[in-house]
Design an enzyme around this catalytic site. Structure first.
Site, PDB file in Angstrom:
ATOM      1  N   THR A   1      21.979  40.342  -2.382  1.00  0.00           N
ATOM      2  CA  THR A   1      23.397  40.684  -2.186  1.00  0.00           C
ATOM      3  C   THR A   1      24.039  39.966  -1.007  1.00  0.00           C
ATOM      4  OG1 THR A   1      22.752  42.498  -0.735  1.00  0.00           O
ATOM      5  CG2 THR A   1      23.029  43.023  -3.084  1.00  0.00           C
ATOM      6  N   GLY A   2      23.226  39.429  -0.127  1.00  0.00           N
ATOM      7  CA  GLY A   2      23.715  38.883   1.144  1.00  0.00           C
ATOM      8  C   GLY A   2      23.797  39.935   2.233  1.00  0.00           C
TER       9      GLY A   2
ATOM     10  N   HIS B   1      42.321  34.604  18.461  1.00  0.00           N
ATOM     11  CA  HIS B   1      41.027  34.936  17.848  1.00  0.00           C
ATOM     12  C   HIS B   1      39.888  34.800  18.865  1.00  0.00           C
ATOM     13  CE1 HIS B   1      43.227  35.126  14.167  1.00  0.00           C
ATOM     14  NE2 HIS B   1      43.617  33.862  14.298  1.00  0.00           N
TER      15      HIS B   1
ATOM     16  N   ARG C   1      22.682  37.828  -6.713  1.00  0.00           N
ATOM     17  CA  ARG C   1      22.954  38.809  -7.761  1.00  0.00           C
ATOM     18  C   ARG C   1      24.448  39.175  -7.793  1.00  0.00           C
ATOM     19  NH1 ARG C   1      17.626  42.208  -5.767  1.00  0.00           N
ATOM     20  NH2 ARG C   1      16.089  40.818  -6.713  1.00  0.00           N
TER      21      ARG C   1
ATOM     22  N   CYS D   1      20.252  36.167  -0.165  1.00  0.00           N
ATOM     23  CA  CYS D   1      19.317  37.172  -0.679  1.00  0.00           C
ATOM     24  C   CYS D   1      19.929  37.732  -1.958  1.00  0.00           C
ATOM     25  CB  CYS D   1      18.984  38.237   0.371  1.00  0.00           C
ATOM     26  SG  CYS D   1      20.366  39.242   0.943  1.00  0.00           S
TER      27      CYS D   1
ATOM     28  N   HIS E   1      13.057  35.852  -1.833  1.00  0.00           N
ATOM     29  CA  HIS E   1      12.712  35.542  -3.227  1.00  0.00           C
ATOM     30  C   HIS E   1      13.911  35.697  -4.159  1.00  0.00           C
ATOM     31  CE1 HIS E   1      12.104  39.784  -2.363  1.00  0.00           C
ATOM     32  NE2 HIS E   1      12.378  40.036  -3.634  1.00  0.00           N
TER      33      HIS E   1
HETATM   34  C1  RB5 Z   1      15.325  42.095  -2.668  1.00  0.00           C
HETATM   35  O1  RB5 Z   1      15.023  42.806  -3.826  1.00  0.00           O
HETATM   36  C2  RB5 Z   1      16.683  42.530  -2.126  1.00  0.00           C
HETATM   37  O2  RB5 Z   1      16.587  43.805  -1.590  1.00  0.00           O
HETATM   38  C3  RB5 Z   1      17.190  41.560  -1.097  1.00  0.00           C
HETATM   39  O3  RB5 Z   1      17.238  40.292  -1.656  1.00  0.00           O
HETATM   40  C4  RB5 Z   1      18.582  41.798  -0.538  1.00  0.00           C
HETATM   41  O4  RB5 Z   1      19.514  41.956  -1.575  1.00  0.00           O
HETATM   42  C5  RB5 Z   1      18.719  42.804   0.491  1.00  0.00           C
HETATM   43  O5  RB5 Z   1      19.813  43.004   1.047  1.00  0.00           O
END
Ligand code: RB5
Length: 153
Positions: free
Chosen positions: A73-74, A139, A115, A71, A15
């Site tokens: 942060t990834g 590599h 984010r 996501c 999400h």
């Molecule tokens: C969701 O809130 C967040 O935890 C997820 O998107 C991610 O950043 C997790 O690593």
């Protein structure tokens, strides 16, 4: 953008990454990349490991050589995807590391965070990643050592 490796990419997000994932999918389609979108398809809360697993399994099954996971942060996506033998997921927030992750590490999944990076930055990351090619040579030897670690764990 030149796509050296493949014209097909599997993409998914939780999400938190939903909107950026859609924007990147549209961007890739505008570049004539064949995009398989495994969701999520709304901003309702979901669990990122489910999407990391879906994409990883399809990459390992050969449905596409490369995947993208978004996501917040990834980080969660990369941790989950890297549990699969043969997945080399790179979480990055700038294009140099994205390029190097293909050239040196032969990453087959790219992870980034909605984010952390905005759409323009995400586009530069994706362009750098898809435009780079694994260099092999010394590599490849190092990747074989990673494979050995996978075999004993
Ligand atoms: C969701 O809130 C967040 O935890 C997820 O998107 C991610 O950043 C997790 O690593």
């Amino acid at each position: 953008m030149s796509v050296n490796v493949s014209n097909k990419v599997i993409i998914a997000a939780d999400h938190a990454g939903y909107e950026l994932k859609n924007e990147i999918a549209d961007y890739l389609r505008s570049k004539k990349v064949d995009v398989i979108d495994l969701g999520t398809h709304s901003s309702d809360s979901v669990d990122y490991p489910d999407y990391a697993a879906d994409v990883s399994k399809k990459i390992l099954a050969g449905e596409a050589p490369l995947g993208i996971l978004v996501c917040g942060t990834g980080v969660g996506m990369s941790i989950a995807a890297n549990k699969f033998d043969g997945i080399r997921a790179a979480v990055v927030s700038e294009s140099f590391s994205a390029q190097m992750s293909r050239e040196h590490n032969n990453s087959n999944i790219l992870c980034f965070g909605s984010r952390v990076v905005d759409l323009p930055k995400a586009k530069t990351i994706v362009d750098a990643w898809l435009g780079a090619t694994f260099q092999g040579g010394r590599h490849e030897n190092r990747l074989q050592k990673i494979k050995k670690i996978e075999e004993i764990c």
